[in-house]
Design a protein around this motif. Structure first.
Motif, PDB file in Angstrom:
ATOM      1  N   ARG A 215       0.834  -1.207   0.000  1.00  0.00           N
ATOM      2  CA  ARG A 215       0.000   0.000   0.000  1.00  0.00           C
ATOM      3  C   ARG A 215       0.871   1.261   0.000  1.00  0.00           C
ATOM      4  N   ARG A 218       2.601   1.629  -3.397  1.00  0.00           N
ATOM      5  CA  ARG A 218       1.577   2.061  -4.351  1.00  0.00           C
ATOM      6  C   ARG A 218       1.317   3.562  -4.216  1.00  0.00           C
ATOM      7  N   GLN A 219       1.222   4.037  -2.970  1.00  0.00           N
ATOM      8  CA  GLN A 219       0.981   5.459  -2.735  1.00  0.00           C
ATOM      9  C   GLN A 219       2.145   6.310  -3.224  1.00  0.00           C
ATOM     10  N   ALA A 252      -0.138   3.242 -13.378  1.00  0.00           N
ATOM     11  CA  ALA A 252      -0.244   4.266 -12.338  1.00  0.00           C
ATOM     12  C   ALA A 252      -0.810   5.561 -12.903  1.00  0.00           C
ATOM     13  N   LEU A 462       1.189  -4.868  -7.865  1.00  0.00           N
ATOM     14  CA  LEU A 462       1.131  -3.414  -8.012  1.00  0.00           C
ATOM     15  C   LEU A 462       0.313  -3.023  -9.240  1.00  0.00           C
ATOM     16  N   SER A 465      -3.349  -3.606  -8.845  1.00  0.00           N
ATOM     17  CA  SER A 465      -3.996  -2.640  -7.946  1.00  0.00           C
ATOM     18  C   SER A 465      -4.306  -1.336  -8.665  1.00  0.00           C
ATOM     19  N   PHE A 466      -3.537  -1.020  -9.712  1.00  0.00           N
ATOM     20  CA  PHE A 466      -3.784   0.189 -10.494  1.00  0.00           C
ATOM     21  C   PHE A 466      -4.817  -0.057 -11.597  1.00  0.00           C
TER      22      PHE A 466
END
Length: 615
Positions: A215, A218-219, A252, A462, A465-466
């Protein structure tokens, strides 16, 4: 904040355009101290504190360079904090290769703090309480030379660069100049030169779970692409290929909702796999394409200039990158080089390395070579063996996990030159950002078993998640179809990208160039020019290049390279300045023998090695 108008930036004698800042600190006279930032044309002052930045930082959600958002650093610089705490704060909070220089003019205390992973390599020279610090070895050498201080070129560094394909084991390209390791910064106060190591502090927090570190990583990546999107730069250009890392950046960008702020460039020729996939992604995601990369080397008028221009411009560090003919351009170029952080690069080679065997590390680093099959002398091979082993022993002491140590060596050494120094060089021309750069990402990789890294499960998680769809579309080669991956994650199969529709292109800014000399005139008698073969000869060279896995020009100009090498060895001045080589092997390269990939690559390496040391 005010520009330092009352004390204009000091331009050292011999200063060249796009030189990096250099701090010169002198306390050699009893009771006297003086520190100054040289070459920093965009330095600023806040009270008694003068500061400059080299490279491009992501700091507090903004892109910060010498040309943009320097005012965002005022709260950090102007506060009541000590310079040491400023250095600690910077190395803890910044992302992307960069370095902050700060001098307090009231007491001459100084700090040079890079990004945490050390993409900005900090070079320093110390002598008799005189300290010189920079982020560019060529800039530092010019200052030292102007001050009457001589340096000598490091042969070991160049051997390492050529044999391994990348430097980073030896300190620098000059014997007298040293470098910091990752997670370190320099603090100078009251005549004392200190190297502050924050590795343990920056890597603590092992209690964080995989998903918590994912997390945070990712941020970081989302903040990086959003910062680029919000930059004032004229154009932001992201590279897209058939590979994974550029697509992770694209994922992203799309998730952050900023794809319309970017233009996308693919360097692959038509009908290549990279180009086919880039065109498919362009149609699928309605991307806006551009005709150029934004940051590109200045013209090279010969093979010699192409081979040696970046090397001489960078002070012996880089073989690709700016060559000195580039003028500044208002472009941010975005790439995904640090995507290797989430996989494994060296770990497989080093998992069974015996730390008590002094030759184990070089066998792991160079499994395809030995001292008898190369152009370096036996003594040079022994020196390289010793150097690699010393760095490996340092990694062994710092990292407990044996299956991560090889990748720790990658981030501490190879990545800093391969990605970091290239990024720094380009950010003196325009701006180069790697959005997947993340300290949390390093911690994530460090805490993840080798099996997951080898299968690229971190990168998969990753990207999914995007954008769960992007990870399913075809790549340049199979990425998630292996049995090992299937045991770790569910993957339902590859989806095809659309094909056929032509993409619309927007012209990229045209970077101006100058006509500066990029190779010393002493090498003019040994210039290797590009060939213009006949159609039949071209077909022969193309077949040869494809079969041997070399570039077309390497195959086409091999005979010419033999001739240049022979002339070099016949020139007494050049020969006397040449480093010690395995002359039996070198002379064999001049013979008419069946070509191999190794012979072709080696002759250009020997020509480059002699050229660098001969002038």
């Amino acid at each position: 904040m005010q520009n330092n108008s009352s004390a204009q930036p000091v331009r050292q004698s011999g200063h060249e355009k796009n030189d990096a800042p250099v701090i010169r600190y002198d306390s050699s006279r009893e009771g006297e101290e003086k520190a100054i930032i040289l070459n920093a044309d965009s330095s600023h002052s806040v009270g008694n504190r003068r500061y400059a930045i080299d490279g491009a930082a992501i700091f507090d959600g903004r892109v910060v360079t010498a040309r943009e958002n320097l005012d965002s650093l005022v709260p950090l610089i102007a506060g009541g904090d000590t310079l040491r705490s400023i250095g600690t704060s910077w190395i803890s909070r910044t992302r992307n290769p960069n370095a902050l220089f700060v001098v307090d003019t009231s007491n001459h205390e100084s700090v040079v703090a890079p990004d945490p992973l050390g993409g900005a390599m900090i070079y320093y020279f110390n002598r008799d309480r005189q300290y010189y610090v920079s982020t560019d070895v060529a800039s530092l050498c010019r200052v030292l030379e102007a001050d009457g201080i001589k340096t000598t070129k490091s042969y070991d560094f160049q051997v390492e660069r050529l044999l391994i394909g990348n430097s980073g084991i030896s300190d620098s390209s000059y014997n007298e100049i040293k470098t910091l390791d990752s997670f370190e910064f320099i603090h100078i106060k009251s005549g004392n030169f200190s190297i502050v190591n924050l590795r343990e502090e920056l890597l603590q927090g092992d209690s964080d779970s995989y998903y918590e570190l994912l997390r945070k990583t990712r941020q970081d990546i989302l903040e990086n692409v959003s910062a680029v999107a919000g930059s004032r730069s004229q154009m932001k250009i992201a590279h897209i290929t058939g590979g994974f890392d550029s697509r992770l950046v694209l994922a992203a960008i799309t998730h952050a909702g900023v794809k319309d702020k970017f233009r996308f460039f693919c360097s692959g020729p038509e009908k290549t796999r990279d180009r086919i996939i880039a065109d498919g992604l362009t149609e699928q995601y309605a991307l806006k394409r551009t005709t150029g990369p934004g940051l590109a080397p200045g013209p090279a008028h010969s093979i010699t200039e192409r081979l040696l221009g970046p090397l001489f411009h960078s002070g012996g560090i880089l073989t690709t990158g700016p060559n000195g003919r580039e003028e500044n351009v208002d472009v941010i170029a975005v790439g995904g080089g640090y995507g290797e952080l989430y996989r494994t690069v060296f770990a497989d080679r080093f998992t069974k390395t015996d730390k008590n065997d002094p030759e184990a590390a070089i066998r792991a680093m160079l499994p395809w070579s030995n001292k008898d099959s190369t152009y370096v002398s036996e003594g040079s091979w022994a020196s390289l063996t010793k150097s690699i082993n010393a760095k490996w022993q340092s990694i062994v002491e710092q990292y407990e996990s044996q299956d991560f140590r090889g990748d720790a060596l990658w981030i501490h050494r190879r990545a800093r030159v391969h990605f970091g120094q290239g990024s720094m060089a380009w950010s003196r021309v325009g701006t180069r950002i790697d959005p997947v750069y993340s300290l949390h990402g390093f911690r994530l990789a460090m805490s993840t078993p080798l099996l997951l890294r080898s299968a690229n499960a971190l990168g998969y998680d990753l990207m999914q998640s995007f954008d769960p769809d992007l990870v399913k579309f075809e790549f340049d080669k199979p990425r998630f179809e292996s049995d090992d991956f299937q045991k770790l994650r569910r993957f339902d199969g590859v989806r095809s990208l659309p094909q056929g529709r032509s993409a619309a292109y927007e012209a990229a800014p045209s970077a101006p160039h100058n006509t500066n000399r990029v190779v010393p005139s002493a090498l003019d008698p040994f210039i290797l020019t590009d060939k213009n073969p006949s159609a039949s000869d071209r077909a022969t060279f193309v077949e040869q290049a494809n079969r041997l896995g070399v570039n077309f020009w390497q195959a086409a100009s091999y005979a010419d390279a033999q001739s240049v090498l022979a002339r070099m060895l016949g020139d007494k001045k050049i020969r006397s300045a040449a480093p010690e080589l395995n002359w039996t092997y070198v002379n064999d390269l001049l013979k008419d023998k069946p070509l191999s990939r190794g012979r072709i690559r080696d002759i250009y390496s020997v020509v480059a090695l002699i050229s660098w040391h001969a002038v």
